[in-house]
Design an enzyme around this catalytic site. Structure first.
Site, PDB file in Angstrom:
ATOM      1  N   ARG A 187      49.882 -25.683  -0.951  1.00  0.00           N
ATOM      2  CA  ARG A 187      49.093 -25.246   0.207  1.00  0.00           C
ATOM      3  C   ARG A 187      47.637 -25.711   0.091  1.00  0.00           C
ATOM      4  O   ARG A 187      47.009 -25.571  -0.966  1.00  0.00           O
ATOM      5  CB  ARG A 187      49.126 -23.721   0.290  1.00  0.00           C
ATOM      6  CG  ARG A 187      48.245 -23.148   1.374  1.00  0.00           C
ATOM      7  CD  ARG A 187      48.378 -21.652   1.404  1.00  0.00           C
ATOM      8  NE  ARG A 187      47.886 -21.034   0.195  1.00  0.00           N
ATOM      9  CZ  ARG A 187      46.635 -20.655  -0.020  1.00  0.00           C
ATOM     10  NH1 ARG A 187      45.711 -20.819   0.920  1.00  0.00           N
ATOM     11  NH2 ARG A 187      46.279 -20.096  -1.167  1.00  0.00           N
TER      12      ARG A 187
ATOM     13  N   ARG B 289      44.515 -28.057  -5.433  1.00  0.00           N
ATOM     14  CA  ARG B 289      44.650 -27.007  -6.446  1.00  0.00           C
ATOM     15  C   ARG B 289      45.667 -27.312  -7.539  1.00  0.00           C
ATOM     16  O   ARG B 289      45.468 -26.951  -8.698  1.00  0.00           O
ATOM     17  CB  ARG B 289      45.089 -25.763  -5.682  1.00  0.00           C
ATOM     18  CG  ARG B 289      44.449 -24.537  -6.134  1.00  0.00           C
ATOM     19  CD  ARG B 289      44.726 -23.463  -5.139  1.00  0.00           C
ATOM     20  NE  ARG B 289      43.539 -23.182  -4.362  1.00  0.00           N
ATOM     21  CZ  ARG B 289      43.471 -22.224  -3.456  1.00  0.00           C
ATOM     22  NH1 ARG B 289      44.544 -21.490  -3.202  1.00  0.00           N
ATOM     23  NH2 ARG B 289      42.372 -22.011  -2.792  1.00  0.00           N
TER      24      ARG B 289
ATOM     25  N   HIS C  22      46.332 -20.485  -8.924  1.00  0.00           N
ATOM     26  CA  HIS C  22      44.919 -20.691  -8.609  1.00  0.00           C
ATOM     27  C   HIS C  22      44.224 -21.122  -9.892  1.00  0.00           C
ATOM     28  O   HIS C  22      44.426 -20.507 -10.936  1.00  0.00           O
ATOM     29  CB  HIS C  22      44.292 -19.416  -8.045  1.00  0.00           C
ATOM     30  CG  HIS C  22      42.983 -19.666  -7.361  1.00  0.00           C
ATOM     31  ND1 HIS C  22      41.845 -19.997  -8.068  1.00  0.00           N
ATOM     32  CD2 HIS C  22      42.632 -19.666  -6.061  1.00  0.00           C
ATOM     33  CE1 HIS C  22      40.853 -20.182  -7.212  1.00  0.00           C
ATOM     34  NE2 HIS C  22      41.299 -19.990  -5.989  1.00  0.00           N
TER      35      HIS C  22
ATOM     36  N   HIS D 106      49.183 -17.355  -7.728  1.00  0.00           N
ATOM     37  CA  HIS D 106      48.315 -17.007  -6.601  1.00  0.00           C
ATOM     38  C   HIS D 106      49.054 -16.975  -5.270  1.00  0.00           C
ATOM     39  O   HIS D 106      48.855 -16.066  -4.460  1.00  0.00           O
ATOM     40  CB  HIS D 106      47.181 -18.029  -6.548  1.00  0.00           C
ATOM     41  CG  HIS D 106      46.225 -17.861  -5.409  1.00  0.00           C
ATOM     42  ND1 HIS D 106      45.494 -16.717  -5.222  1.00  0.00           N
ATOM     43  CD2 HIS D 106      45.862 -18.716  -4.417  1.00  0.00           C
ATOM     44  CE1 HIS D 106      44.717 -16.864  -4.152  1.00  0.00           C
ATOM     45  NE2 HIS D 106      44.930 -18.061  -3.637  1.00  0.00           N
TER      46      HIS D 106
ATOM     47  N   GLU E  76      36.421 -26.120   0.392  1.00  0.00           N
ATOM     48  CA  GLU E  76      37.208 -25.805  -0.808  1.00  0.00           C
ATOM     49  C   GLU E  76      38.006 -27.039  -1.193  1.00  0.00           C
ATOM     50  O   GLU E  76      37.951 -28.071  -0.511  1.00  0.00           O
ATOM     51  CB  GLU E  76      38.133 -24.615  -0.543  1.00  0.00           C
ATOM     52  CG  GLU E  76      37.401 -23.300  -0.382  1.00  0.00           C
ATOM     53  CD  GLU E  76      38.338 -22.138  -0.136  1.00  0.00           C
ATOM     54  OE1 GLU E  76      39.285 -21.951  -0.904  1.00  0.00           O
ATOM     55  OE2 GLU E  76      38.137 -21.422   0.867  1.00  0.00           O
TER      56      GLU E  76
HETATM   57  C1  SIN Z   1      39.879 -18.869  -2.824  1.00  0.00           C
HETATM   58  O1  SIN Z   1      38.939 -18.244  -2.346  1.00  0.00           O
HETATM   59  O2  SIN Z   1      39.770 -19.702  -3.710  1.00  0.00           O
HETATM   60  C2  SIN Z   1      41.253 -18.603  -2.306  1.00  0.00           C
HETATM   61  C3  SIN Z   1      41.424 -19.246  -0.998  1.00  0.00           C
HETATM   62  C4  SIN Z   1      42.856 -19.574  -0.770  1.00  0.00           C
HETATM   63  O3  SIN Z   1      43.707 -19.249  -1.582  1.00  0.00           O
HETATM   64  O4  SIN Z   1      43.144 -20.211   0.238  1.00  0.00           O
END
Ligand code: SIN
Length: 551
Positions: A380, A284, A238, A345, A113
């Site tokens: 985070r 993010r 998010h 988020h 991610e």
């Molecule tokens: C996501 O699946 O994008 C959320 C994961 C997260 O917030 O750590």
């Protein structure tokens, strides 16, 4: 009704449930949740849990990615401790019955991610949280020492300072007042250890992918009881929630970008390449800000997340929840890009705790999203939250069990709840109106891009609303709606005050008045001391001032 228990746990996501399982062999556990046990943010978590998979793994790169995403504000010692507990935590989850996805070689399939320099995220397809919640709920239901109270909402903590009118230094948590929502009765619960695992506060904002229960209850209660809170200005947005009139901010996991999806404008232009070397997998805060900028610049309602170049069978197999949900709204992600917008988020700040999850109030532990442990800093790193929840649940369990083994076994005498002269409300429109006003005000003035003017405007409105809620709170019987409203109003004010204190831009806090980071003054947590005394009863003799203190 009066009850006593050894461990009172409020909240049933990964943190609350795993703490319960760690202590239940030693004492009686009361597990309290506002709705059904699995109505939690954990249950909705899609992406996964970031963890180095074995003891020889590359801990240092996970530490470094966490520090970079958090813009150097994370506490390095806490990051190292958390990351090093990764393999043990994954084993705990597997022992409790969690089944992570495996690849064709039958090895765990690691995904990626934003902000991660390598694949280190365990997942269960695109419903990791649901799989974890399923396994932990089954385990707590099977444990004879764990009593589950669904549809019960905590009102306030009971503290020694309040009872004895003692100074902060002697402040100790003795339990909580808890409303049985169906019976309209407030229970007085005495506990040796109280654990707040109530999750985040996305509902403070108009648009959020959090569940309806995310109203910051633990943070608000702990602060009212005298615990300091930290880094509340760092609300994470998010980047990608589904933009559709009927979808209530449905999350499109960052793992979709981790597996190759690209963000595009309406005209098809990919826009992340010139924003960051990691392009669509930048941390993010950077991606959310870039989307916000594109939408404002081109007057668009959304941007688009494009995965159509991937094999359709792969998409359906890897992201079944996202694929099916989008299809139910008439969008086939194998054939067309998904319309997406950012939404609130994750709260990176929270109640300030030590490395065992204990707050400034003795015997009050705060774990999971409600806590500020020092792990996240200004932003985070994706999928570090489930890891933090379970690491700090284990640490809190370790410390409380040590203390439990030497405690004298007695309980304090505590006063039962007193409704004073409260009556039934005849004007519930006030509650509904204030809910809406707070969330709109926070979205418009305290969102992804801030300024002093917007923050001050928001502060004066939220203060007025808090005053109105206070009056209403004293005059009428409490309901869960009113308790949550009071809590989101408190959180809103704490977020705004923290944002005003940070005179730089760092991570999730971006302000037009101080657009650069200031490493000279900015590398410190923003701390707001707790309100000195807790209001634990609806007695007319106590009145809260603007700051929630007893006047
Ligand atoms: C996501 O699946 O994008 C959320 C994961 C997260 O917030 O750590």
């Amino acid at each position: 009704m009066k009850l006593t228990t050894d461990f009172l746990i409020i909240g049933t996501g990964i943190a609350g449930l795993s703490y319960a399982l760690k202590v239940a062999d030693k004492g009686r556990v009361m597990l309290v949740t506002k709705r059904q046990i699995d109505f939690t943010a954990t249950d909705l978590a899609q992406g996964g849990i970031a963890a180095v998979s074995d003891l020889d793994g590359d801990f240092e790169s996970h530490v470094s990615d966490t520090m970079v995403a958090g813009v150097d504000l994370p506490h390095r010692d806490i990051v190292e401790m958390t990351v090093r507990m990764g393999p043990q935590i994954i084993n705990d989850l597997i022992d409790w019955g969690v089944q992570f996805s495996r690849n064709a070689q039958n090895e765990y399939d690691m995904t990626r991610e934003g902000g991660h320099s390598e694949r280190r995220i365990f997942h269960a397809k695109d419903a990791t949280g649901h799989e974890i919640e399923r396994a932990l709920v089954a385990a707590v239901r099977a444990h004879p020492n764990i009593n589950i109270y669904e549809n019960h909402i905590a009102v306030d903590l009971i503290t020694h300072a309040k009872l004895e009118k003692k100074s902060d230094r002697e402040n100790r948590c003795l339990g909580a007042y808890i409303l049985d929502i169906a019976q309209h009765e407030v229970l007085t619960v005495g506990a040796r250890f109280t654990v707040l695992a109530t999750g985040g506060a996305g509902k403070v904002y108009l648009y959020t992918c959090n569940p309806d229960v995310a109203t910051g209850d633990g943070v608000a209660m702990a602060w009212r009881a005298g615990a300091a809170v930290a880094n509340m200005e760092f609300m994470q947005f998010h980047p990608t929630t589904l933009y559709h009139p009927n979808a209530k901010s449905f999350l499109i996991s960052e793992a979709v970008r981790g597996e190759g999806a690209v963000l595009r404008r309406r005209d098809g232009t990919a826009f992340m390449a010139d924003q960051h070397p990691l392009k669509d997998l930048a941390p993010r805060d950077i991606v959310a800000r870039a989307i916000d900028h594109q939408m404002k610049k081109y007057g668009d309602d959304c941007v688009f997340l494009d995965m159509t170049h991937q094999d359709a069978n792969y998409i359906r197999e890897r992201f079944p929840t996202i694929y099916e949900t989008c299809l139910s709204y008439g969008i086939d992600m194998t054939k067309e890009p998904l319309p997406v917008v950012p939404a609130a988020h994750y709260l990176c700040g929270g109640v300030q705790v030590d490395s065992y999850g204990e707050s400034g109030i003795r015997d009050l532990f705060v774990i999971g999203e409600s806590a500020c442990t020092g792990l996240h800093g200004a932003n985070r790193l994706a999928s570090n939250s489930l890891l933090e929840g379970i690491v700090f649940a284990s640490r809190a369990a370790e410390k409380s069990l040590q203390r439990f083994s030497t405690s004298d076994g007695g309980f304090h005498t505590i006063a039962p709840w007193d409704s004073g002269t409260a009556t039934n409300s005849d004007e519930e429109v006030i509650v509904a109106h204030n809910w809406d006003e707070i969330r709109r005000c926070m979205w418009n003035y305290v969102g992804i891009v801030r300024s002093n003017k917007r923050l001050n405007r928001a502060l004066s409105r939220i203060r007025l609303i808090r005053r109105e809620i206070q009056e209403y709170y004293w005059d009428f019987y409490i309901t869960s709606d009113l308790i949550e409203l009071r809590n989101i109003a408190t959180l809103a004010e704490l977020i705004i005050k923290s944002a005003l204190q940070r005179k730089e831009s760092r991570g999730l806090h971006f302000t037009l008045d101080y657009p650069e980071r200031d490493d000279q003054n900015g590398l410190v947590d923003t701390v707001i001391p707790g309100s000195r005394l807790s209001i634990t009863q609806k007695t007319r003799t106590d009145t809260e001032d603007d700051h929630g203190r007893i006047a």
